[in-house]
Design an enzyme around this catalytic site. Structure first.
Site, PDB file in Angstrom:
ATOM      1  N   ARG A 223      33.726  16.715   0.567  1.00 23.26           N
ATOM      2  CA  ARG A 223      33.770  15.434   1.411  1.00 23.26           C
ATOM      3  C   ARG A 223      33.042  15.573   2.746  1.00 23.26           C
ATOM      4  O   ARG A 223      32.345  14.697   3.288  1.00 23.26           O
ATOM      5  CB  ARG A 223      35.192  15.121   1.614  1.00 23.26           C
ATOM      6  CG  ARG A 223      36.064  14.700   0.348  1.00 23.26           C
ATOM      7  CD  ARG A 223      37.610  14.499   0.727  1.00 23.26           C
ATOM      8  NE  ARG A 223      38.450  14.374  -0.525  1.00 23.26           N
ATOM      9  CZ  ARG A 223      39.691  14.923  -0.886  1.00 23.26           C
ATOM     10  NH1 ARG A 223      40.060  15.755   0.056  1.00 23.26           N
ATOM     11  NH2 ARG A 223      40.103  14.672  -1.761  1.00 23.26           N
ATOM     12  N   PHE A 239      36.382   6.674  -8.792  1.00 24.91           N
ATOM     13  CA  PHE A 239      37.513   7.521  -9.069  1.00 24.91           C
ATOM     14  C   PHE A 239      37.940   7.935  -7.923  1.00 24.91           C
ATOM     15  O   PHE A 239      38.101   9.260  -7.398  1.00 24.91           O
ATOM     16  CB  PHE A 239      36.955   8.657  -9.908  1.00 24.91           C
ATOM     17  CG  PHE A 239      36.361   8.315 -11.207  1.00 24.91           C
ATOM     18  CD1 PHE A 239      37.067   8.012 -12.280  1.00 24.91           C
ATOM     19  CD2 PHE A 239      35.016   8.254 -11.224  1.00 24.91           C
ATOM     20  CE1 PHE A 239      36.429   7.734 -13.688  1.00 24.91           C
ATOM     21  CE2 PHE A 239      34.282   8.001 -12.593  1.00 24.91           C
ATOM     22  CZ  PHE A 239      34.986   7.745 -13.636  1.00 24.91           C
ATOM     23  N   ASP A 261      39.163   2.581  -8.466  1.00 27.08           N
ATOM     24  CA  ASP A 261      40.141   3.552  -9.254  1.00 27.08           C
ATOM     25  C   ASP A 261      40.863   2.578 -10.180  1.00 27.08           C
ATOM     26  O   ASP A 261      41.118   1.637  -9.831  1.00 27.08           O
ATOM     27  CB  ASP A 261      41.132   4.431  -8.407  1.00 27.08           C
ATOM     28  CG  ASP A 261      41.657   5.638  -9.232  1.00 27.08           C
ATOM     29  OD1 ASP A 261      41.219   6.727  -8.766  1.00 27.08           O
ATOM     30  OD2 ASP A 261      42.497   5.374 -10.005  1.00 27.08           O
ATOM     31  N   SER A 262      41.049   3.004 -11.540  1.00 22.71           N
ATOM     32  CA  SER A 262      41.916   2.329 -12.298  1.00 22.71           C
ATOM     33  C   SER A 262      43.362   2.100 -12.177  1.00 22.71           C
ATOM     34  O   SER A 262      43.964   1.311 -12.462  1.00 22.71           O
ATOM     35  CB  SER A 262      41.560   2.757 -13.887  1.00 22.71           C
ATOM     36  OG  SER A 262      42.038   4.094 -13.603  1.00 22.71           O
ATOM     37  N   ALA A 288      40.994  -2.178  -7.976  1.00 21.72           N
ATOM     38  CA  ALA A 288      41.632  -1.591  -9.102  1.00 21.72           C
ATOM     39  C   ALA A 288      41.055  -1.808 -10.518  1.00 21.72           C
ATOM     40  O   ALA A 288      41.312  -2.782 -10.717  1.00 21.72           O
ATOM     41  CB  ALA A 288      43.060  -1.618  -9.210  1.00 21.72           C
ATOM     42  N   ASP A 308      33.561  11.222  -9.471  1.00 19.15           N
ATOM     43  CA  ASP A 308      34.368  12.188  -9.369  1.00 19.15           C
ATOM     44  C   ASP A 308      35.529  12.107 -10.501  1.00 19.15           C
ATOM     45  O   ASP A 308      37.017  11.912 -10.017  1.00 19.15           O
ATOM     46  CB  ASP A 308      35.163  12.519  -8.156  1.00 19.15           C
ATOM     47  CG  ASP A 308      36.045  13.928  -8.020  1.00 19.15           C
ATOM     48  OD1 ASP A 308      35.724  14.679  -8.974  1.00 19.15           O
ATOM     49  OD2 ASP A 308      36.921  13.696  -7.234  1.00 19.15           O
ATOM     50  N   CYS A 348      35.498  18.389 -13.153  1.00 17.51           N
ATOM     51  CA  CYS A 348      36.456  19.416 -12.794  1.00 17.51           C
ATOM     52  C   CYS A 348      37.075  19.881 -13.864  1.00 17.51           C
ATOM     53  O   CYS A 348      38.331  20.767 -13.988  1.00 17.51           O
ATOM     54  CB  CYS A 348      37.618  18.799 -11.935  1.00 17.51           C
ATOM     55  SG  CYS A 348      38.240  17.371 -12.698  1.00 17.51           S
TER      56      CYS A 348
HETATM   57  N1  SAH Z   1      37.771  11.902  -5.968  1.00 19.90           N
HETATM   58  C1  SAH Z   1      39.407  11.839  -5.996  1.00 19.90           C
HETATM   59  C2  SAH Z   1      39.854  12.504  -6.931  1.00 19.90           C
HETATM   60  C3  SAH Z   1      39.587  11.850  -8.180  1.00 19.90           C
HETATM   61  S1  SAH Z   1      40.992  12.244  -9.479  1.00 19.90           S
HETATM   62  C4  SAH Z   1      39.710  12.582  -4.657  1.00 19.90           C
HETATM   63  O1  SAH Z   1      38.854  12.943  -3.750  1.00 19.90           O
HETATM   64  O2  SAH Z   1      40.897  12.790  -4.024  1.00 19.90           O
HETATM   65  C5  SAH Z   1      40.484  11.022 -10.768  1.00 19.90           C
HETATM   66  C6  SAH Z   1      40.786   9.563 -10.453  1.00 19.90           C
HETATM   67  O3  SAH Z   1      40.330   8.843 -11.669  1.00 19.90           O
HETATM   68  C7  SAH Z   1      42.351   9.283 -10.617  1.00 19.90           C
HETATM   69  O4  SAH Z   1      42.719   8.495  -9.506  1.00 19.90           O
HETATM   70  C8  SAH Z   1      42.418   8.566 -11.679  1.00 19.90           C
HETATM   71  O5  SAH Z   1      43.359   7.258 -11.722  1.00 19.90           O
HETATM   72  C9  SAH Z   1      40.960   7.833 -11.904  1.00 19.90           C
HETATM   73  N2  SAH Z   1      40.662   7.378 -13.305  1.00 19.90           N
HETATM   74  C10 SAH Z   1      40.847   7.727 -14.446  1.00 19.90           C
HETATM   75  N3  SAH Z   1      40.295   7.136 -15.308  1.00 19.90           N
HETATM   76  C11 SAH Z   1      39.687   6.242 -14.927  1.00 19.90           C
HETATM   77  C12 SAH Z   1      38.710   5.197 -15.073  1.00 19.90           C
HETATM   78  N4  SAH Z   1      38.439   4.970 -16.415  1.00 19.90           N
HETATM   79  N5  SAH Z   1      38.213   4.336 -14.381  1.00 19.90           N
HETATM   80  C13 SAH Z   1      38.344   4.287 -13.148  1.00 19.90           C
HETATM   81  N6  SAH Z   1      39.407   5.381 -12.503  1.00 19.90           N
HETATM   82  C14 SAH Z   1      39.782   6.363 -13.343  1.00 19.90           C
END
Ligand code: SAH
Length: 404
Positions: A223, A239, A261-262, A288, A308, A348
């Protein structure tokens, strides 16, 4: 007089014996024994029991936790020793020492760190994140879970006044076939969710309801790097979870930042966090929505994109599908990003190797027909150390790409 030092006590844990020639990896301090390497297990053993590992020539090798599954034993000591409170204190002490040595424990700008990182700290199956006084424990093996009482006592002893509470968040991480049904809850003290400080930025951390232990500490340095590339850019943080990358981009001088984020709850927290850090700042918007849907309909307006996603492959046997997922996601990213844009893309999944990930990104770039140069190859930060004998521990992979 210390009796223990003078007359080392022979410990007597139930025995697990390996097949001939299967001791080599253990002699090189690899912390796992796969079920195929085991020839004999003492009768009456249950998942999570402590066992002593012996070679086919009856030579002592290590002490570990037995488990049902492809990893049969996870090693916690390569010495003949008793696994008691003193053992846990020494292990946690050594983990804390490392965090202090790298300046990540209790500094003015950072009040959050990973205190114990499984195999990376010689404790397979145990994760402990420290949030300014609250230690959030996550056990990934029954063996570790059975020691949670001693682990809590050891944390109290090592952290002293700095420890206000210990929260156990193993409900979703203990293998479900083990028959144990853990419930999340406090093992010591109690505290409300609180505001984490990371490089001076504020984050709401909710270990009761949040994902993992409540916050993704492992992206701290990545970050920070993003902050340096944000000036004057239009940023898409895909994400976003609680918005981590977004605030760094804002502080770095981005023109606009869109967080996606979903999870509606994640978006809610992201918005709260933006307000806490940049009150009234209109550069930020949060959505969302599903990543693929959002990207499909978004125009080519972004010149800094962060991808991510959650781990697409939790196990080796779903590797091919996971790689397809990374290819699909990154292809859309490459199609959408503006000329001269920068992409931060991550995986990850432990099951996906650095090489596999890079090949997937290579294939995506080629399918989108873009000219792409690698600027940085990223990984996890120093409070998520990799045990040199356990290369599998290097789970976070990231590429920073310049896209023409
Ligand atoms: N980048 C974040 C961590 C990401 S964790 C940070 O720095 O803190 C992964 C995230 O992806 C989760 O919050 C989850 O809700 C989201 N996610 C999972 N599937 C998804 C999708 N199909 N579309 C959008 N978001 C999604």
């Amino acid at each position: 007089m210390n009796q223990k030092k003078k007359f080392p006590k022979m410990i007597n844990y139930p025995k697990v014996t390996l097949k001939p020639g299967k001791e080599h990896s253990i002699k090189r301090f690899h912390p796992w024994i796969f079920s195929g390497a085991v020839s004999r297990v003492e009768e009456g053993l249950e998942e999570g029991d402590l066992v002593a590992l012996y070679s086919s020539r009856d030579e002592f090798l290590a002490i570990g936790h037995i488990a049902i599954g492809s990893i049969a034993v996870r090693i916690i000591s390569f010495e003949q020793e008793e696994i008691n409170l003193d053992f846990w204190i020494r292990k946690i002490q050594s983990a804390l020492q490392l965090r202090k040595a790298i300046g990540l424990y209790g500094t003015a700008n950072n009040n959050v760190c990973r205190l114990v990182h499984g195999e990376g700290d010689g404790l397979p199956g145990l994760i402990i994140d420290f949030y300014a006084g609250t230690a959030v424990i996550q056990c990934h093996s029954v063996g570790m879970y059975l020691h949670r009482g001693e682990i809590t006592e050891a944390l109290q002893s090592v952290l002293g006044e700095n420890l206000k509470s210990v929260f156990d968040k193993s409900e979703g991480t203990i293998p479900f076939k083990s028959g144990i049904e853990p419930k999340n809850g406090y093992l010591y003290g109690e505290s409300e969710s609180f505001v984490a400080l990371e490089n001076g930025l504020k984050f709401n951390v909710d270990w009761l309801k949040g994902q993992k232990t409540g916050f993704f500490i492992d992206q701290r340095e990545n970050r920070s790097l993003l902050e340096h590339y944000s000036k004057g850019r239009s940023v898409l943080n895909m994400f976003c979870y609680t918005g981590g990358f977004s605030f760094y981009a804002m502080r770095g001088g981005a023109n606009l930042v869109h967080s996606v984020d979903s999870s509606a709850r994640a978006i809610e927290i992201t918005k709260e966090n933006v307000e806490a850090n940049f009150p009234g700042d209109t550069r930020h918007e949060a959505f969302a929505e599903d990543a693929f849907k959002y990207l499909d309909k978004s125009g080519e307006k972004y010149d800094l994109i962060i991808l991510d996603p959650p781990a697409f492959a939790k196990h080796k046997n779903v590797l091919q599908n996971a790689l397809k997922g990374y290819k699909r996601l990154n292809s859309i990213g490459f199609e959408k990003i503006k000329k001269g844009g920068i992409m931060f893309t991550f995986s990850c999944s432990q099951a996906v190797s650095k090489e596999d990930f890079r090949k997937a990104i290579f294939a995506s770039a080629a399918s989108a027909g873009r000219t792409v140069r690698i600027l940085h190859q990223l990984t996890q930060p120093a409070d998520h150390p990799v045990n040199i004998y356990h290369p599998e521990g290097e789970y976070l992979k990231g590429l920073v790409l310049y896209v023409e």
